[in-house]
Write a protein that holds these residues in place. Structure first.
Motif, short mmCIF file in Angstrom:
data_model
loop_
_atom_site.label_atom_id
_atom_site.label_comp_id
_atom_site.label_asym_id
_atom_site.label_seq_id
_atom_site.Cartn_x
_atom_site.Cartn_y
_atom_site.Cartn_z
N GLU A 56 0.84 -1.21 0.00
CA GLU A 56 0.00 0.00 0.00
C GLU A 56 0.87 1.26 0.00
O GLU A 56 0.58 2.22 -0.70
CB GLU A 56 -0.93 0.02 1.22
CG GLU A 56 -1.99 -1.05 1.21
CD GLU A 56 -1.54 -2.35 1.86
OE1 GLU A 56 -0.30 -2.57 1.96
OE2 GLU A 56 -2.41 -3.15 2.25
N TYR A 60 1.11 4.09 -2.82
CA TYR A 60 0.87 5.48 -2.39
C TYR A 60 1.98 6.40 -2.89
O TYR A 60 1.72 7.49 -3.43
CB TYR A 60 0.77 5.54 -0.86
CG TYR A 60 1.12 6.88 -0.27
CD1 TYR A 60 0.28 7.98 -0.43
CD2 TYR A 60 2.30 7.06 0.46
CE1 TYR A 60 0.61 9.22 0.13
CE2 TYR A 60 2.63 8.29 1.01
CZ TYR A 60 1.78 9.36 0.84
OH TYR A 60 2.10 10.58 1.38
N HIS A 97 -6.63 5.89 3.85
CA HIS A 97 -6.69 4.61 3.15
C HIS A 97 -7.55 3.61 3.92
O HIS A 97 -8.39 2.91 3.36
CB HIS A 97 -5.28 4.05 2.96
CG HIS A 97 -5.25 2.70 2.35
ND1 HIS A 97 -5.08 1.55 3.10
CD2 HIS A 97 -5.38 2.27 1.06
CE1 HIS A 97 -5.10 0.50 2.32
NE2 HIS A 97 -5.28 0.90 1.08
N ILE A 101 -10.91 2.03 2.39
CA ILE A 101 -10.84 0.61 2.01
C ILE A 101 -11.93 -0.22 2.68
O ILE A 101 -12.40 -1.22 2.14
CB ILE A 101 -9.44 0.03 2.34
CG1 ILE A 101 -9.11 -1.16 1.44
CG2 ILE A 101 -9.32 -0.36 3.78
CD1 ILE A 101 -8.61 -0.80 0.10
N ILE A 171 -6.68 2.26 -4.89
CA ILE A 171 -7.01 3.24 -3.84
C ILE A 171 -5.78 3.92 -3.26
O ILE A 171 -5.76 5.16 -3.14
CB ILE A 171 -7.87 2.58 -2.73
CG1 ILE A 171 -9.29 2.35 -3.26
CG2 ILE A 171 -7.93 3.48 -1.48
CD1 ILE A 171 -10.20 1.60 -2.31
N PRO A 172 -4.69 3.20 -2.89
CA PRO A 172 -3.50 3.89 -2.38
C PRO A 172 -2.91 4.88 -3.39
O PRO A 172 -2.42 5.95 -3.01
CB PRO A 172 -2.51 2.75 -2.10
CG PRO A 172 -3.33 1.54 -1.97
CD PRO A 172 -4.50 1.74 -2.89
N VAL A 175 -5.21 7.95 -3.41
CA VAL A 175 -5.02 8.74 -2.18
C VAL A 175 -3.71 9.52 -2.27
O VAL A 175 -3.64 10.68 -1.88
CB VAL A 175 -5.03 7.83 -0.92
CG1 VAL A 175 -4.67 8.64 0.32
CG2 VAL A 175 -6.40 7.18 -0.75
#
Length: 201
Positions: A56, A60, A97, A101, A171-172, A175
């Motif tokens: 993650e 990111y 996160h 999530i 998602i990471p 973000v």
């Protein structure tokens, strides 16, 4: 410590004629940035190992630095401030996160982040600080790359729609992009305040 080590390395480069004496200050500043960034990233990865968030964190950082390098953003005035800001930013990422999530409405969160991020990237890239002016060529180049990045972000979002099983991996990245955009806005505000203080606006 970073400043002293950067000075030492730059002096060695000059001594062995790897660089010219006239370029000493430029390289010293460049080494300071590099070593500061390297140390920060290493510590962040060490923390991620303890938390079991290595993948993650890696995703990111890809999202964050892809925007940061091209589009610009807020810069702390000192290495310690930069280090602390980077760690606080990472903590904010971990919180955000974890929040997204686990949420059943994660898609709404993603749409909201990207709806804010893409227009700001298109409008403000690159952010030029008065103390670090850019050439016209570099500004045009970064602007084009910013447009390409915006298209890639939209493509990545489309992938999450067509292949939902990949959403948690994106998602990471999203973000990271969003946090980099927040740094862009902070830099823009700082520049406007600086210009107002100097009476330029």
């Amino acid at each position: 410590m970073i400043r002293k080590f950067s000075r030492y390395v730059s002096q060695k480069f000059v001594f062995y004629k790897i660089i010219h004496q006239n370029d000493y200050e430029i390289y010293k500043y460049g080494f300071e940035l590099f070593f500061s960034l390297f140390l920060t990233v290493i510590i962040i990865f060490v923390i991620s190992l303890f938390l079991g968030k290595t993948l993650e964190t890696f995703l990111y950082l890809i999202g964050f630095f892809s925007i940061r390098v091209v589009c610009g953003g807020y810069h702390a005035k000192h290495h310690i401030s930069c280090f602390v800001t980077s760690l606080l930013t990472y903590v904010f990422f971990l919180y955000l996160h974890q929040l997204i999530i686990k949420d059943e409405y994660k898609l709404i969160f993603i749409i909201l982040m990207l709806s804010i991020s893409v227009p700001i990237i298109l409008a403000f890239t690159p952010i030029e600080h008065p103390n670090n002016p850019m050439s016209v060529y570099r500004k045009k180049k970064n602007k084009k790359i910013g447009i390409i990045l915006s298209v890639l972000i939209v493509v990545a979002f489309s992938v999450t729609i067509m292949a939902p099983f990949l959403t948690d991996y994106f998602i990471p990245v999203f973000v990271g992009i969003f946090i980099a955009v927040v740094a862009m806005v902070a830099a823009k505000i700082e520049i406007l305040l600086l210009k107002r203080k100097e009476g330029h606006i």
